[in-house]
Design a protein around this motif. Sequence first.
Motif, short mmCIF file in Angstrom:
data_model
loop_
_atom_site.label_atom_id
_atom_site.label_comp_id
_atom_site.label_asym_id
_atom_site.label_seq_id
_atom_site.Cartn_x
_atom_site.Cartn_y
_atom_site.Cartn_z
N ASN A 9 -8.69 2.09 -8.95
CA ASN A 9 -7.24 2.36 -9.23
C ASN A 9 -6.74 3.72 -8.61
O ASN A 9 -6.31 4.56 -9.32
N THR A 37 -7.01 -1.30 -5.84
CA THR A 37 -6.36 -2.40 -6.43
C THR A 37 -4.94 -2.20 -6.75
O THR A 37 -4.63 -0.84 -7.16
N SER A 39 -0.80 -2.89 -8.66
CA SER A 39 -0.66 -3.38 -10.05
C SER A 39 0.97 -3.81 -10.12
O SER A 39 1.55 -4.26 -10.66
N ASP A 208 -13.69 0.28 -11.86
CA ASP A 208 -12.49 0.14 -12.57
C ASP A 208 -11.89 1.56 -12.97
O ASP A 208 -11.27 1.86 -13.73
#
Length: 273
Positions: A9, A37, A39, A208
């Motif tokens: 992230n 990633t 969102s 993550d």
Amino acid sequence: MGLVDVAVNLTGAAFDGDRAEVARRAREAGVAALVVTASGLEDSARALDLAREIEGCVATVGVHPHNAREWDAGASPARLRALALSEGPAPVAIGECGLDYNRNFSPQAAQRKCFEDQLEIAAELGLPAFLHERDAFDDFHSILKQRRADLPGALVHCFTGGARELEAYLALDCYIGITGWICDERRGERLIELARDIPCDRLLLETDSPYLLPRTMPRALRPKNGRNEPAFLVQVAAFVAQALGKSAEELAAQTGANAARLFGALPGNAFGP
């Protein structure tokens, strides 16, 4: 291909002060590529910018279920398509998309519509789906099952489910992402056993980050602020390798090859030979 962190992230505020240094530390630790990633739609644009700016990064584009309330069925699909087809490094997947009934930051009906639309776009553009599911398995599986044959690939990111869920995802030929959750002596014991049931060609590793700092890290190495980062993927890999009875080198090679198979071209040599 070496280790690939398939979920970072990096657009988040936790990395505002040192994104380039985070990538450098990943390189020095032996992580070959980072999947940044997204969102949301604006966040997707930022993820693509980072893929252009920071060596070794690729990006996803998509809308997380937490942000599904912002999905406009009229305008959002066109915006997502435009992002996916924009000039520069192409995104490697659509997502992070899915369902999250644990927190319900967005209404469940809005989550389902947002998820369905994104799977349709992924199928249309020939991109794999980067998936998120929490406490929503039945609805999630039903929607995914309807679309899975149209997708070139699918990753169930940060898997923490049980045997029923794992069996169902593998039956749909999904890749399974394992995070530092597995290193948690309080929560990860069951996941260790399930990881042994994941076929070696369907296993992926992820931090993550900035979440889920591996609890197996020596205290002297743990950052004082508790922030996880891609360099710490080596800690996850070492733990998983031991649990699977493999060498760290063998696991890195296998999971790196899996990531390249799912996402296509990765900057595997961007961090060195």
